[in-house]
Design an enzyme around this catalytic site. Structure first.
Site, PDB file in Angstrom:
ATOM      1  N   LYS A 113     -14.356 -30.688  -2.560  1.00 49.71           N
ATOM      2  CA  LYS A 113     -13.145 -30.185  -3.243  1.00 49.71           C
ATOM      3  C   LYS A 113     -11.931 -30.259  -2.307  1.00 49.71           C
ATOM      4  CE  LYS A 113     -14.820 -29.033  -7.315  1.00 49.71           C
ATOM      5  NZ  LYS A 113     -14.641 -29.938  -8.474  1.00 49.71           N
ATOM      6  N   TYR A 129     -21.706 -22.614  -1.601  1.00 56.25           N
ATOM      7  CA  TYR A 129     -20.895 -23.694  -2.173  1.00 56.25           C
ATOM      8  C   TYR A 129     -20.953 -24.936  -1.263  1.00 56.25           C
ATOM      9  CZ  TYR A 129     -17.390 -25.719  -5.277  1.00 56.25           C
ATOM     10  OH  TYR A 129     -16.732 -26.529  -6.179  1.00 56.25           O
ATOM     11  N   THR A 165     -20.873 -22.041 -16.713  1.00 55.89           N
ATOM     12  CA  THR A 165     -21.043 -23.306 -17.439  1.00 55.89           C
ATOM     13  C   THR A 165     -22.424 -23.853 -17.076  1.00 55.89           C
ATOM     14  OG1 THR A 165     -20.140 -24.560 -15.593  1.00 55.89           O
ATOM     15  CG2 THR A 165     -18.556 -23.837 -17.260  1.00 55.89           C
ATOM     16  N   ALA A 217     -22.995 -26.329 -15.100  1.00 59.45           N
ATOM     17  CA  ALA A 217     -22.969 -26.596 -13.658  1.00 59.45           C
ATOM     18  C   ALA A 217     -23.196 -25.321 -12.854  1.00 59.45           C
ATOM     19  CB  ALA A 217     -21.634 -27.231 -13.253  1.00 59.45           C
ATOM     20  N   ASP A 234     -20.672 -43.182 -16.305  1.00 56.80           N
ATOM     21  CA  ASP A 234     -21.203 -42.562 -15.089  1.00 56.80           C
ATOM     22  C   ASP A 234     -20.295 -43.036 -13.959  1.00 56.80           C
ATOM     23  OD1 ASP A 234     -22.522 -42.176 -12.612  1.00 56.80           O
ATOM     24  OD2 ASP A 234     -24.445 -42.008 -13.648  1.00 56.80           O
ATOM     25  N   VAL A 235     -19.602 -42.121 -13.311  1.00 55.15           N
ATOM     26  CA  VAL A 235     -18.553 -42.510 -12.359  1.00 55.15           C
ATOM     27  C   VAL A 235     -19.098 -43.140 -11.073  1.00 55.15           C
ATOM     28  CG1 VAL A 235     -16.831 -40.872 -13.232  1.00 55.15           C
ATOM     29  CG2 VAL A 235     -18.346 -40.184 -11.330  1.00 55.15           C
ATOM     30  N   ILE A 285     -16.737 -19.659 -13.620  1.00 60.68           N
ATOM     31  CA  ILE A 285     -17.014 -19.546 -15.060  1.00 60.68           C
ATOM     32  C   ILE A 285     -18.457 -19.974 -15.290  1.00 60.68           C
ATOM     33  CG2 ILE A 285     -16.403 -20.415 -17.356  1.00 60.68           C
ATOM     34  CD1 ILE A 285     -13.613 -21.091 -16.274  1.00 60.68           C
ATOM     35  N   SER A 326     -18.535 -26.135 -21.320  1.00 65.81           N
ATOM     36  CA  SER A 326     -17.871 -26.948 -20.292  1.00 65.81           C
ATOM     37  C   SER A 326     -16.382 -26.631 -20.212  1.00 65.81           C
ATOM     38  CB  SER A 326     -18.000 -28.449 -20.612  1.00 65.81           C
ATOM     39  OG  SER A 326     -19.334 -28.890 -20.485  1.00 65.81           O
ATOM     40  N   ILE A 327     -15.840 -26.629 -19.008  1.00 60.48           N
ATOM     41  CA  ILE A 327     -14.391 -26.472 -18.857  1.00 60.48           C
ATOM     42  C   ILE A 327     -13.687 -27.592 -19.636  1.00 60.48           C
ATOM     43  CG2 ILE A 327     -12.488 -26.528 -17.207  1.00 60.48           C
ATOM     44  CD1 ILE A 327     -14.325 -25.053 -15.222  1.00 60.48           C
ATOM     45  N   GLN A 379     -21.852 -38.831 -19.504  1.00 62.06           N
ATOM     46  CA  GLN A 379     -22.445 -39.345 -18.267  1.00 62.06           C
ATOM     47  C   GLN A 379     -23.679 -40.193 -18.522  1.00 62.06           C
ATOM     48  OE1 GLN A 379     -23.827 -36.214 -15.675  1.00 62.06           O
ATOM     49  NE2 GLN A 379     -24.708 -37.642 -14.206  1.00 62.06           N
TER      50      GLN A 379
HETATM   51  P1  NAD Z   1     -20.277 -28.746 -16.685  1.00 61.29           P
HETATM   52  O1  NAD Z   1     -21.698 -28.831 -16.243  1.00 61.29           O
HETATM   53  O2  NAD Z   1     -20.032 -28.337 -18.071  1.00 61.29           O
HETATM   54  O3  NAD Z   1     -19.535 -30.121 -16.396  1.00 61.29           O
HETATM   55  C1  NAD Z   1     -19.844 -30.947 -15.315  1.00 61.29           C
HETATM   56  C2  NAD Z   1     -19.753 -32.367 -15.821  1.00 61.29           C
HETATM   57  O4  NAD Z   1     -19.894 -33.294 -14.741  1.00 61.29           O
HETATM   58  C3  NAD Z   1     -20.837 -32.711 -16.857  1.00 61.29           C
HETATM   59  O5  NAD Z   1     -20.231 -33.118 -18.056  1.00 61.29           O
HETATM   60  C4  NAD Z   1     -21.564 -33.863 -16.211  1.00 61.29           C
HETATM   61  O6  NAD Z   1     -22.046 -34.813 -17.142  1.00 61.29           O
HETATM   62  C5  NAD Z   1     -20.480 -34.438 -15.313  1.00 61.29           C
HETATM   63  N1  NAD Z   1     -20.967 -35.351 -14.273  1.00 61.29           N
HETATM   64  C6  NAD Z   1     -21.736 -35.056 -13.190  1.00 61.29           C
HETATM   65  N2  NAD Z   1     -22.020 -36.197 -12.522  1.00 61.29           N
HETATM   66  C7  NAD Z   1     -21.397 -37.210 -13.164  1.00 61.29           C
HETATM   67  C8  NAD Z   1     -21.321 -38.626 -12.985  1.00 61.29           C
HETATM   68  N3  NAD Z   1     -21.976 -39.237 -11.989  1.00 61.29           N
HETATM   69  N4  NAD Z   1     -20.572 -39.355 -13.845  1.00 61.29           N
HETATM   70  C9  NAD Z   1     -19.932 -38.762 -14.879  1.00 61.29           C
HETATM   71  N5  NAD Z   1     -19.967 -37.436 -15.110  1.00 61.29           N
HETATM   72  C10 NAD Z   1     -20.703 -36.685 -14.270  1.00 61.29           C
HETATM   73  O7  NAD Z   1     -19.558 -27.754 -15.620  1.00 61.29           O
HETATM   74  P2  NAD Z   1     -18.047 -27.281 -15.431  1.00 61.29           P
HETATM   75  O8  NAD Z   1     -18.160 -25.996 -14.706  1.00 61.29           O
HETATM   76  O9  NAD Z   1     -17.323 -27.373 -16.703  1.00 61.29           O
HETATM   77  O10 NAD Z   1     -17.473 -28.348 -14.383  1.00 61.29           O
HETATM   78  C11 NAD Z   1     -16.314 -29.132 -14.598  1.00 61.29           C
HETATM   79  C12 NAD Z   1     -15.429 -29.165 -13.353  1.00 61.29           C
HETATM   80  O11 NAD Z   1     -14.903 -27.867 -13.115  1.00 61.29           O
HETATM   81  C13 NAD Z   1     -16.133 -29.576 -12.065  1.00 61.29           C
HETATM   82  O12 NAD Z   1     -15.263 -30.384 -11.301  1.00 61.29           O
HETATM   83  C14 NAD Z   1     -16.325 -28.248 -11.353  1.00 61.29           C
HETATM   84  O13 NAD Z   1     -16.422 -28.411  -9.962  1.00 61.29           O
HETATM   85  C15 NAD Z   1     -15.043 -27.565 -11.746  1.00 61.29           C
HETATM   86  N6  NAD Z   1     -15.005 -26.108 -11.576  1.00 61.29           N
HETATM   87  C16 NAD Z   1     -15.976 -25.326 -12.138  1.00 61.29           C
HETATM   88  C17 NAD Z   1     -15.919 -23.944 -11.973  1.00 61.29           C
HETATM   89  C18 NAD Z   1     -16.991 -23.045 -12.534  1.00 61.29           C
HETATM   90  O14 NAD Z   1     -17.146 -21.925 -12.047  1.00 61.29           O
HETATM   91  N7  NAD Z   1     -17.717 -23.454 -13.568  1.00 61.29           N
HETATM   92  C19 NAD Z   1     -14.858 -23.379 -11.250  1.00 61.29           C
HETATM   93  C20 NAD Z   1     -13.867 -24.214 -10.694  1.00 61.29           C
HETATM   94  C21 NAD Z   1     -13.963 -25.585 -10.871  1.00 61.29           C
HETATM   95  O1  0WE Z   2     -17.858 -26.763  -8.643  1.00 62.82           O
HETATM   96  C1  0WE Z   2     -18.662 -25.972  -9.055  1.00 62.82           C
HETATM   97  C2  0WE Z   2     -20.092 -26.397  -9.321  1.00 62.82           C
HETATM   98  C3  0WE Z   2     -20.306 -27.874  -9.159  1.00 62.82           C
HETATM   99  C4  0WE Z   2     -21.745 -28.305  -9.110  1.00 62.82           C
HETATM  100  C5  0WE Z   2     -22.806 -27.635  -9.729  1.00 62.82           C
HETATM  101  C6  0WE Z   2     -24.095 -28.141  -9.636  1.00 62.82           C
HETATM  102  C7  0WE Z   2     -25.300 -27.446 -10.240  1.00 62.82           C
HETATM  103  C8  0WE Z   2     -26.404 -28.407 -10.569  1.00 62.82           C
HETATM  104  C9  0WE Z   2     -22.017 -29.451  -8.407  1.00 62.82           C
HETATM  105  N1  0WE Z   2     -23.272 -29.958  -8.296  1.00 62.82           N
HETATM  106  C10 0WE Z   2     -24.294 -29.319  -8.917  1.00 62.82           C
HETATM  107  N2  0WE Z   2     -25.550 -29.864  -8.788  1.00 62.82           N
HETATM  108  C11 0WE Z   2     -26.611 -29.438  -9.517  1.00 62.82           C
HETATM  109  O2  0WE Z   2     -27.738 -29.953  -9.344  1.00 62.82           O
HETATM  110  N3  0WE Z   2     -18.278 -24.679  -9.229  1.00 62.82           N
HETATM  111  C12 0WE Z   2     -16.961 -24.284  -8.821  1.00 62.82           C
HETATM  112  C13 0WE Z   2     -19.168 -23.622  -9.775  1.00 62.82           C
HETATM  113  C14 0WE Z   2     -19.845 -22.997  -8.603  1.00 62.82           C
HETATM  114  O3  0WE Z   2     -20.946 -23.555  -8.045  1.00 62.82           O
HETATM  115  C15 0WE Z   2     -21.306 -22.774  -6.963  1.00 62.82           C
HETATM  116  C16 0WE Z   2     -20.401 -21.716  -6.834  1.00 62.82           C
HETATM  117  C17 0WE Z   2     -19.459 -21.858  -7.886  1.00 62.82           C
HETATM  118  C18 0WE Z   2     -18.281 -20.982  -8.147  1.00 62.82           C
HETATM  119  C19 0WE Z   2     -22.342 -22.944  -6.061  1.00 62.82           C
HETATM  120  C20 0WE Z   2     -22.506 -22.013  -5.039  1.00 62.82           C
HETATM  121  C21 0WE Z   2     -21.607 -20.967  -4.904  1.00 62.82           C
HETATM  122  C22 0WE Z   2     -20.547 -20.801  -5.791  1.00 62.82           C
END
Ligand code: NAD
Ligand code: 0WE
Length: 262
Positions: A164, A157, A195, A197, A64-65, A193, A19-20, A40
């Site tokens: 966002k 996306y 992760t 998600a 849970d938000v 990255i 996770s980030i 969550q």
């Molecule tokens: P991650 O799956 O590790 O984290 C996502 C988190 O969101 C999880 O801990 C999950 O429990 C939480 N979550 C979802 N619904 C929720 C709810 N209702 N209440 C509380 N928590 C909830 O993935 P990540 O990639 O570390 O994502 C963290 C943030 O970084 C997100 O905002 C994502 O959009 C952003 N982000 C991710 C990337 C990427 O490529 N991974 C790039 C840019 C931004």
């Molecule tokens: O913000 C994100 C991902 C956020 C996310 C991911 C999931 C997967 C599981 C939100 N909702 C869900 N719901 C699920 O059920 N990122 C920045 C990572 C990401 O996600 C993509 C990307 C990138 C980059 C989805 C499509 C295209 C690019």
């Protein structure tokens, strides 16, 4: 370098070591911050508790938000142990999986739109409202995570891009609203990255490969790099920065036409 020593910071969004939020926790712990965490759902409780221990924290609360009561109880429990709060790190997002695959105009629904905006954007101001009293007058800082899809369309996306965009506007309006009491509000726009998600996203591997090739630094960024920027933004080193979106993406957002000469 203990540039966060004496700072009490709440981190939401740890789900795995990838996770980030985990990269941010590690960097903040290293910089001397005292940390608290949320999870969550019950199925994440033990895992997050274990991670928290590794960063010398025994403060782990459910949140849970989508649930106002859980947000209120979070800050009321936190205030039993902490007399103030210097930072909230919002590291979470959600849209229904079926809306993150296919043509945006085909796959978007009213319900998915509302869910994505509620969890990924509204929650930031909801947390700020409930955490406000604990943070006031301490030069505190809120930080959230965004992605370039807020500004540019890219495949799949979809509704998350709109959420966002809303989140980044939320950062600007919240910084105006909370600035007078000394609280800063910023976002990091991270490059892609792998992760949890990202794991569920179709062709994410292909996207990571493409992104690395088309980025000035010719590689993807890490959660450690996002963590270091997050630690900076939540520290007094960033005391003049609010309402900002800081890119930690290897420079990808600054280019066009890719890397023709490679
Ligand atoms: P991650 O799956 O590790 O984290 C996502 C988190 O969101 C999880 O801990 C999950 O429990 C939480 N979550 C979802 N619904 C929720 C709810 N209702 N209440 C509380 N928590 C909830 O993935 P990540 O990639 O570390 O994502 C963290 C943030 O970084 C997100 O905002 C994502 O959009 C952003 N982000 C991710 C990337 C990427 O490529 N991974 C790039 C840019 C931004
Ligand atoms: O913000 C994100 C991902 C956020 C996310 C991911 C999931 C997967 C599981 C939100 N909702 C869900 N719901 C699920 O059920 N990122 C920045 C990572 C990401 O996600 C993509 C990307 C990138 C980059 C989805 C499509 C295209 C690019």
């Amino acid at each position: 370098m203990n540039f966060l020593s004496g700072k009490k910071i709440l981190i939401l969004g740890v789900a795995s070591k990838l996770s980030i939020a985990s990269g941010i926790a590690a960097a903040m712990h290293k910089a001397g911050a005292e940390l608290a965490f949320t999870y969550q759902s019950e199925k994440l409780k033990d895992r997050v508790t274990g991670f928290a221990e590794s960063w010398d924290s025994n403060k782990v609360y459910p949140c849970d938000v989508t649930d106002d009561k859980q947000i209120s109880e979070l800050f009321s429990k936190l205030s039993d142990h902490w007399d103030g709060l210097d930072g909230i790190v919002h590291c979470l997002a959600f849209a229904p999986a079926h809306e993150l695959n296919g043509n945006y105009v085909d796959v978007t629904t009213r319900e998915g739109f509302i869910t994505a905006h509620e969890i990924s954007s509204y929650s930031l101001v909801a947390l700020a409202q409930k955490g406000r009293d604990l943070m006031a007058g301490r030069n505190g800082s809120l930080l959230t995570l965004s992605y370039l899809g807020a500004l540019r369309s890219l495949p799949n996306y979809n509704v998350m891009g709109l959420a966002k965009a809303s989140l980044e506007a939320n950062v600007r309006y919240m910084s105006a609203g909370l600035g007078p009491e000394g609280t800063r509000v910023n976002a990091i726009s991270a490059g892609p990255i792998k992760t949890l998600a990202a794991a569920g996203i179709k062709s994410f591997r292909k996207m990571l490969e493409h992104n690395a090739k088309q980025t000035p630094l010719r590689r993807n960024v890490t959660i450690e790099e996002v963590g270091n920027a997050a630690a900076f933004l939540c520290s007094d080193l960033a005391s003049g920065i609010t309402g900002e979106v800081l890119y930690v993406d290897g420079g990808f957002n600054t280019t066009a036409m890719g890397t023709l000469n490679d």
